[in-house]
Design a protein around this motif. Structure first.
Motif, PDB file in Angstrom:
ATOM      1  N   LYS A   1       1.019  25.441  53.022  1.00  0.00           N
ATOM      2  CA  LYS A   1      -0.413  25.307  53.084  1.00  0.00           C
ATOM      3  C   LYS A   1      -0.795  23.716  53.269  1.00  0.00           C
ATOM      4  O   LYS A   1      -1.862  23.571  53.908  1.00  0.00           O
ATOM      5  N   GLU A   2       0.219  22.904  53.606  1.00  0.00           N
ATOM      6  CA  GLU A   2      -0.023  21.462  54.095  1.00  0.00           C
ATOM      7  C   GLU A   2       0.079  21.517  55.460  1.00  0.00           C
ATOM      8  O   GLU A   2      -0.207  20.290  56.077  1.00  0.00           O
ATOM      9  N   GLY A   3       0.310  22.441  56.176  1.00  0.00           N
ATOM     10  CA  GLY A   3       0.523  22.354  57.544  1.00  0.00           C
ATOM     11  C   GLY A   3       1.708  22.080  58.026  1.00  0.00           C
ATOM     12  O   GLY A   3       1.986  21.438  59.271  1.00  0.00           O
ATOM     13  N   ASN A   4       2.772  21.832  57.290  1.00  0.00           N
ATOM     14  CA  ASN A   4       4.034  21.673  57.640  1.00  0.00           C
ATOM     15  C   ASN A   4       4.621  22.829  58.320  1.00  0.00           C
ATOM     16  O   ASN A   4       4.682  23.913  57.758  1.00  0.00           O
ATOM     17  N   LEU A   5       5.555  22.558  59.304  1.00  0.00           N
ATOM     18  CA  LEU A   5       6.419  23.447  60.079  1.00  0.00           C
ATOM     19  C   LEU A   5       7.718  23.521  59.509  1.00  0.00           C
ATOM     20  O   LEU A   5       8.584  22.392  59.449  1.00  0.00           O
ATOM     21  N   TYR A   6       8.319  24.779  59.306  1.00  0.00           N
ATOM     22  CA  TYR A   6       9.740  25.184  59.200  1.00  0.00           C
ATOM     23  C   TYR A   6      10.392  25.831  60.020  1.00  0.00           C
ATOM     24  O   TYR A   6       9.929  26.996  60.432  1.00  0.00           O
ATOM     25  N   PHE A   7      11.607  25.399  60.618  1.00  0.00           N
ATOM     26  CA  PHE A   7      12.220  25.871  61.733  1.00  0.00           C
ATOM     27  C   PHE A   7      13.506  26.837  60.968  1.00  0.00           C
ATOM     28  O   PHE A   7      14.323  26.579  60.347  1.00  0.00           O
ATOM     29  N   ASN A   8      13.407  28.100  61.252  1.00  0.00           N
ATOM     30  CA  ASN A   8      14.273  29.059  61.083  1.00  0.00           C
ATOM     31  C   ASN A   8      15.249  29.626  61.856  1.00  0.00           C
ATOM     32  O   ASN A   8      15.712  30.708  61.863  1.00  0.00           O
ATOM     33  N   GLY A   9      15.313  28.681  63.006  1.00  0.00           N
ATOM     34  CA  GLY A   9      16.310  29.311  64.108  1.00  0.00           C
ATOM     35  C   GLY A   9      15.594  30.094  65.223  1.00  0.00           C
ATOM     36  O   GLY A   9      14.466  30.506  65.088  1.00  0.00           O
ATOM     37  N   ARG A  10      16.587  30.395  66.167  1.00  0.00           N
ATOM     38  CA  ARG A  10      16.107  31.233  67.214  1.00  0.00           C
ATOM     39  C   ARG A  10      16.209  32.524  66.986  1.00  0.00           C
ATOM     40  O   ARG A  10      16.531  32.866  66.069  1.00  0.00           O
ATOM     41  N   SER A  11      15.699  33.323  67.822  1.00  0.00           N
ATOM     42  CA  SER A  11      15.701  34.867  67.502  1.00  0.00           C
ATOM     43  C   SER A  11      17.158  35.269  67.626  1.00  0.00           C
ATOM     44  O   SER A  11      17.411  36.372  66.589  1.00  0.00           O
ATOM     45  N   ASP A  12      18.106  34.869  68.107  1.00  0.00           N
ATOM     46  CA  ASP A  12      19.564  35.074  67.847  1.00  0.00           C
ATOM     47  C   ASP A  12      19.960  34.634  66.795  1.00  0.00           C
ATOM     48  O   ASP A  12      21.094  34.566  66.584  1.00  0.00           O
ATOM     49  N   ASP A  13      19.402  33.780  65.993  1.00  0.00           N
ATOM     50  CA  ASP A  13      20.080  33.456  64.777  1.00  0.00           C
ATOM     51  C   ASP A  13      19.452  34.589  63.718  1.00  0.00           C
ATOM     52  O   ASP A  13      19.740  34.296  62.456  1.00  0.00           O
ATOM     53  N   ILE A  14      18.815  35.626  63.967  1.00  0.00           N
ATOM     54  CA  ILE A  14      18.358  36.587  63.040  1.00  0.00           C
ATOM     55  C   ILE A  14      19.377  37.834  63.449  1.00  0.00           C
ATOM     56  O   ILE A  14      18.994  38.472  64.673  1.00  0.00           O
ATOM     57  N   VAL A  15      20.050  38.289  62.386  1.00  0.00           N
ATOM     58  CA  VAL A  15      20.951  39.438  62.513  1.00  0.00           C
ATOM     59  C   VAL A  15      20.699  40.775  61.710  1.00  0.00           C
ATOM     60  O   VAL A  15      20.133  40.341  60.510  1.00  0.00           O
ATOM     61  N   LEU A  16      20.957  41.724  61.881  1.00  0.00           N
ATOM     62  CA  LEU A  16      20.769  42.953  61.068  1.00  0.00           C
ATOM     63  C   LEU A  16      22.140  43.234  60.248  1.00  0.00           C
ATOM     64  O   LEU A  16      23.275  43.627  61.164  1.00  0.00           O
ATOM     65  N   ILE A  17      22.119  43.209  59.167  1.00  0.00           N
ATOM     66  CA  ILE A  17      23.483  43.505  58.199  1.00  0.00           C
ATOM     67  C   ILE A  17      22.857  44.811  57.353  1.00  0.00           C
ATOM     68  O   ILE A  17      22.140  44.487  56.483  1.00  0.00           O
ATOM     69  N   HIS A  18      23.335  45.899  57.177  1.00  0.00           N
ATOM     70  CA  HIS A  18      23.130  47.089  56.626  1.00  0.00           C
ATOM     71  C   HIS A  18      21.743  47.162  56.869  1.00  0.00           C
ATOM     72  O   HIS A  18      20.996  47.706  55.549  1.00  0.00           O
ATOM     73  N   GLY A  19      21.126  47.110  57.869  1.00  0.00           N
ATOM     74  CA  GLY A  19      19.721  47.654  58.187  1.00  0.00           C
ATOM     75  C   GLY A  19      18.636  46.382  57.505  1.00  0.00           C
ATOM     76  O   GLY A  19      17.634  46.657  57.569  1.00  0.00           O
ATOM     77  N   ARG A  20      19.231  45.345  57.108  1.00  0.00           N
ATOM     78  CA  ARG A  20      18.376  44.319  56.684  1.00  0.00           C
ATOM     79  C   ARG A  20      18.448  42.800  57.688  1.00  0.00           C
ATOM     80  O   ARG A  20      19.650  42.603  57.963  1.00  0.00           O
ATOM     81  N   LYS A  21      17.418  42.303  57.662  1.00  0.00           N
ATOM     82  CA  LYS A  21      17.343  40.962  58.573  1.00  0.00           C
ATOM     83  C   LYS A  21      17.792  40.023  57.843  1.00  0.00           C
ATOM     84  O   LYS A  21      17.738  39.529  56.752  1.00  0.00           O
ATOM     85  N   VAL A  22      18.976  39.131  58.442  1.00  0.00           N
ATOM     86  CA  VAL A  22      19.678  38.026  57.836  1.00  0.00           C
ATOM     87  C   VAL A  22      19.451  36.959  58.612  1.00  0.00           C
ATOM     88  O   VAL A  22      19.851  36.982  59.806  1.00  0.00           O
ATOM     89  N   SER A  23      18.992  35.816  58.176  1.00  0.00           N
ATOM     90  CA  SER A  23      19.055  34.284  59.014  1.00  0.00           C
ATOM     91  C   SER A  23      20.426  33.749  58.680  1.00  0.00           C
ATOM     92  O   SER A  23      20.885  33.177  57.547  1.00  0.00           O
ATOM     93  N   LEU A  24      21.004  33.249  59.978  1.00  0.00           N
ATOM     94  CA  LEU A  24      21.993  32.614  59.980  1.00  0.00           C
ATOM     95  C   LEU A  24      21.881  31.171  59.571  1.00  0.00           C
ATOM     96  O   LEU A  24      22.754  30.646  58.932  1.00  0.00           O
ATOM     97  N   ILE A  25      20.633  30.712  60.013  1.00  0.00           N
ATOM     98  CA  ILE A  25      20.445  29.137  59.585  1.00  0.00           C
ATOM     99  C   ILE A  25      20.216  29.212  58.042  1.00  0.00           C
ATOM    100  O   ILE A  25      20.473  28.137  57.654  1.00  0.00           O
ATOM    101  N   ASN A  26      19.705  30.151  57.526  1.00  0.00           N
ATOM    102  CA  ASN A  26      19.773  29.925  55.882  1.00  0.00           C
ATOM    103  C   ASN A  26      20.870  30.006  55.341  1.00  0.00           C
ATOM    104  O   ASN A  26      20.992  29.305  54.144  1.00  0.00           O
ATOM    105  N   ILE A  27      21.799  30.993  55.708  1.00  0.00           N
ATOM    106  CA  ILE A  27      23.232  30.924  55.187  1.00  0.00           C
ATOM    107  C   ILE A  27      23.905  29.443  55.372  1.00  0.00           C
ATOM    108  O   ILE A  27      24.438  28.851  54.417  1.00  0.00           O
TER     109      ILE A  27
END
Length: 439
Positions: free
Chosen positions: A306-332
């Motif tokens: 809400k304050e206009g701060n950007l959060y970077f969650n990685g590139r598109s190839d940092d998101i993978v599908l595990i058991h049909g669910r999107k998982v962020s490698l950056i988050n792990i």
């Protein structure tokens, strides 16, 4: 106006660069570049077509040689493109846009060099704004390390020359020497990527009040890291930036605004607009490479608060599908790095038998090494499933987010541009695993 003219019109007696302990004035740089210009004209690659452009690929190890050849190209109207000296694949040179004075090579996500062309104004026009935020001026003595083949280094050098300051440049990876050089040359500003920067609190044991500005980017940096840096550089204003070769600088955050969230990359630079669409970061910025149409996305994922701060969650190839669910490698990786004792983590997806599994590689000591110097011996051990790290991680992640293996590295592995070299890490692990099976 071009970068050669910028150097030529500067105070000729002022030191422009100190490379590995040897100083060169602005006047000497200008003389060296002028002397190389004729040689450049004999070697350049001339492209066919009506609007003929001349391109010269610079493939040198020395920062000084890279810089002099770059300026020499400007002096004789040839387009310089600096590529890593150890690059195995030559960049493909096709049509060159009008009014450009330089090209920069970027591998992007493919590993194949791609050239982005720039006019003088597409970088220099933004120098006043970025220098103000970074604390760069004519009194700056900036320490930096690494090749000018990487756009972050080249941009910071040129912006400092624009301000009339001095660069203290080191070619080699020797943090102990860096600490001595920083003190010896009365350095007051530091530019290093976080993995290199965070070696300073390990090596330097006394405070240095001379450092007024620390600039970092390409990797994450959070409040915990800033606090460690402040212990040895108490007077430093620390700035972490987020940017892209295609778009220049996008957002920045100061140490006083940092939190423990490593994904926080701050607010937009002046004149830059950022918004999120379908989870992707889009940027509108007039200081971009030729051929880029804004709003533009480099396929980075993120969100804004809400304050206009950007959060970077990685590139598109940092998101993978595990058991049909999107998982962020950056988050792990972030959750692993929250565990006490883990300096850095790299999570690598491995696909086989129509399913994807995750391997987590951790560095406990805070060591780093570059991929061309790595082999299977960098692997220390594989943690058992009942280890404390596994137990702590299970409290932070859903079952489907959990890596199936956690492997301890002797040193985290980076490529030349300062990003974790996950491809090389996986190759090392496969080599190590094969050796174990045969032993």
């Amino acid at each position: 106006m071009d970068y050669f003219e910028l150097i030529k019109t500067a105070d000729p007696a002022r030191t422009a660069i100190i490379e590995d302990g040897t100083a060169y004035t602005y006047g000497r740089l200008s003389e060296m570049a002028s002397g190389m210009a004729e040689s450049i004209l004999k070697k350049q690659q001339v492209l066919p077509g009506k609007n003929v452009k001349k391109v010269f690929v610079i493939k040198e190890k020395s920062i000084l040689k890279q810089l002099v050849l770059f300026l020499a190209c400007n002096a004789c109207g040839v387009i310089p493109v600096i590529v890593p000296a150890d690059a195995l694949v030559q960049p493909v040179i096709s049509s060159v846009p009008e009014n450009t004075c330089m090209g920069v090579a970027t591998s992007g996500t493919t590993g194949i060099p791609k050239i982005l062309y720039r006019t003088y104004k597409s970088w220099s026009g933004f120098f006043p704004a970025q220098n103000k935020i970074f604390g760069i001026n004519k009194e700056s003595i900036l320490f930096a390390q690494g090749s000018l083949a990487f756009t972050g280094n080249l941009n910071l050098y040129l912006s400092l020359f624009y301000a009339g300051g001095t660069v203290v440049a080191e070619n080699g990876f020797n943090p102990g020497r860096w600490a001595n050089i920083i003190k010896k040359e009365n350095v007051n500003s530091i530019y290093l990527i976080p993995s290199k920067l965070m070696l300073m609190p390990v090596i330097i044991k006394e405070s240095n009040n001379n450092i007024k500005s620390i600039i970092s980017g390409s990797q994450s940096l959070c409040l915990n890291d800033a606090s460690k840096l402040k212990e040895i550089f108490p007077m430093a204003d620390i700035t972490l930036y987020y940017g892209a070769s295609e778009l220049n600088y996008i957002t920045y955050i100061k140490d006083k605004d940092m939190t423990t969230d490593k994904n926080l990359v701050g607010k937009p630079f002046p004149g830059v607009k950022v918004f999120i669409q379908d989870g992707k970061i889009y940027v509108d910025n007039k200081y971009h490479a030729e051929g880029i149409k804004c709003p533009y996305s480099v396929s980075d994922n993120g969100y804004m608060d809400k304050e206009g701060n950007l959060y970077f969650n990685g590139r598109s190839d940092d998101i993978v599908l595990i058991h049909g669910r999107k998982v962020s490698l950056i988050n792990i990786e972030s959750k692993l790095e929250e565990i006490e004792g883990i300096h850095e983590a790299a999570v690598v997806p491995v696909t086989g038998n129509k399913k994807c599994i995750l391997l987590a590689f951790i560095d406990l000591a805070g060591n780093i090494v570059y991929s061309n110097a790595c082999n299977g011996s960098n692997i220390l051990k594989k943690l058992p499933g009942d280890s404390d790290i596994f137990k702590k991680l299970r409290k932070k992640l859903a079952n489907y987010e959990m890596p199936c293996k956690i492997i301890v590295l002797n040193k985290m592995v980076y490529n030349g541009s300062g990003k974790k070299d996950k491809k090389k890490i996986l190759e090392m692990y496969k080599h190590w695993n094969t050796q174990k099976c045969h032993s």
